[in-house]
Structures are given as C-alpha cells and as structure tokens.
Design a protein around this motif. Structure first.
Motif, short mmCIF file in Angstrom:
data_model
loop_
_atom_site.label_atom_id
_atom_site.label_comp_id
_atom_site.label_asym_id
_atom_site.label_seq_id
_atom_site.Cartn_x
_atom_site.Cartn_y
_atom_site.Cartn_z
N LYS A 261 10.69 49.78 64.00
CA LYS A 261 11.85 50.19 64.79
C LYS A 261 12.26 49.06 65.70
CE LYS A 261 12.94 54.78 64.96
NZ LYS A 261 13.95 55.55 65.51
N GLU A 262 13.53 48.69 65.66
CA GLU A 262 14.03 47.63 66.53
C GLU A 262 14.46 48.24 67.86
OE1 GLU A 262 16.96 45.16 64.72
OE2 GLU A 262 15.89 45.09 62.83
N SER A 263 14.14 47.55 68.93
CA SER A 263 14.53 48.07 70.24
C SER A 263 16.01 47.79 70.49
CB SER A 263 13.69 47.41 71.33
OG SER A 263 13.93 46.02 71.35
N VAL A 264 16.67 48.74 71.11
CA VAL A 264 18.09 48.60 71.43
C VAL A 264 18.24 48.60 72.95
CG1 VAL A 264 20.35 49.70 71.25
CG2 VAL A 264 18.80 49.74 69.30
N PHE B 227 21.77 44.61 72.50
CA PHE B 227 20.83 43.80 71.73
C PHE B 227 20.08 44.72 70.79
CE2 PHE B 227 21.44 40.78 75.15
CZ PHE B 227 21.41 39.56 74.47
N LYS B 228 20.05 44.39 69.53
CA LYS B 228 19.26 45.13 68.54
C LYS B 228 18.21 44.13 68.07
CE LYS B 228 19.99 48.26 64.71
NZ LYS B 228 21.01 48.76 63.78
N GLY B 229 17.02 44.25 68.64
CA GLY B 229 16.02 43.22 68.44
C GLY B 229 16.46 42.01 69.24
N SER B 230 16.66 40.89 68.57
CA SER B 230 17.13 39.69 69.26
C SER B 230 18.60 39.40 68.97
CB SER B 230 16.29 38.49 68.84
OG SER B 230 16.46 38.25 67.46
N LYS B 231 19.24 40.23 68.16
CA LYS B 231 20.63 40.03 67.78
C LYS B 231 21.58 40.78 68.71
CE LYS B 231 19.84 38.52 63.25
NZ LYS B 231 18.59 37.87 63.47
N VAL B 232 22.72 40.16 69.00
CA VAL B 232 23.75 40.81 69.81
C VAL B 232 24.67 41.57 68.86
CG1 VAL B 232 25.65 40.48 71.43
CG2 VAL B 232 23.69 38.97 71.52
N LYS B 233 24.84 42.85 69.12
CA LYS B 233 25.71 43.70 68.29
C LYS B 233 26.80 44.29 69.18
CE LYS B 233 23.20 43.52 64.51
NZ LYS B 233 23.71 43.07 63.22
N ILE B 234 27.91 44.65 68.55
CA ILE B 234 29.01 45.27 69.28
C ILE B 234 29.40 46.54 68.52
CG2 ILE B 234 30.78 43.91 68.12
CD1 ILE B 234 32.27 43.83 70.81
#
Length: 154
Positions: free
Chosen positions: A3-6, A112-119
């Motif tokens: 599970k990726e942290s948000v 942030f979803k894991g280390s990625k920036v999401k919108i």
C-alpha cells in the motif's frame, strides 16, 4: 503489492463551492526538482487554477508553486503552465465531454502517492447562485442539528 502512502498537500475547497464535481481523475504532473521540494514544504495554491486541453495534451493553468528558497537559479516561474500526465484515451474522453456538454476541468487536490506527486482533476459543471445558497443553507442546518444534539447530550 504494498500500500502506498498518500499525503495530501493542497486542496481546492473553492472548487467544491463553485462547481458540481461529476467525476474525478488522477493524473501525474510534470515538475522540476525545486518545484517538488517546494510542494513537499506545502507552498502550493490551487485556488484559481483550471485545466485546458491543447493538441491532445492536458495542462494545468494558474497553479501557484512558490519558489524554493535554496533553489536560486534553478527556480521556475511560480505560475507557469504545467503538463499533466494522463492516458491518451482519458484525455480524448474528457475533451469530447468538455466540447459537447460544457464541462470544466478543475484541479481538486495535489498529493504525494509514495514519492510521486499526483493531482486529482475533477470534471465539473458550474453552480448557479441559487445552488450555492441552497448548499450554504444545508450546511448551516446540519451544523445547527449537530449543535442541538451535542447540547442535549450534556
């Protein structure tokens, strides 16, 4: 699969006030290193931002990312147009809905979803003034009911 942290960095509360959100889509965002560091600090504003589709690509306009203090010459313009990363089929579907049914694309949140920036982009329809008044009245009534219940429990 783990599970990726948000971690939510910014939300556009004004969008929920001004628009009916019909659907939500997740997109990646093309950023430079100093912008990611600035977003990690939470210096981001989505208040007057919107999305546009140009030549089959989707862009976010009006999103303000404050310059990173230690970034010196590598800082970019805080209000520059940033490209969003979505599948071609999703972009084509959104483009058709925008042209035919007068929808608008509004950024709802950045996280942030894991280390990625999401919108999170919402497919929205504008509210009329009476819709906004109706929502405010419902919210006020709900608050009054909760307050009365809390008083009765004492």
């Amino acid at each position: 699969m783990t599970k990726e942290s948000v971690k939510i960095v910014a939300q556009n509360k004004k969008a929920y006030h001004d628009y009916f959100v019909e659907e939500k889509y997740e997109a990646g965002i093309e950023l430079f290193g100093t912008e990611v560091k600035s977003i990690r600090k939470g210096t981001l504003n989505l208040k007057d931002s919107w999305c546009s589709i140009v030549k089959g690509e989707i862009f976010v306009n009006g999103m303000h990312v404050s310059p990173y203090e230690q970034g010196n010459i590598y800082n970019k313009d805080p209000l520059r147009v940033r490209k969003l990363l979505m599948h071609k089929k999703e972009i084509d579907k959104l483009f058709a809905l925008i042209k035919q049914q007068s929808y608008t694309l509004i950024p709802l949140s950045v996280y942030f979803k894991g280390s990625k920036v999401k919108i999170e982009v919402g497919l929205c329809k504008g509210k009329k003034l009476y819709d906004k008044r109706e929502d405010a009245a419902k919210k006020s009534a709900k608050r009054d009911i909760e307050r009365a219940i809390k008083e009765n429990q004492r």
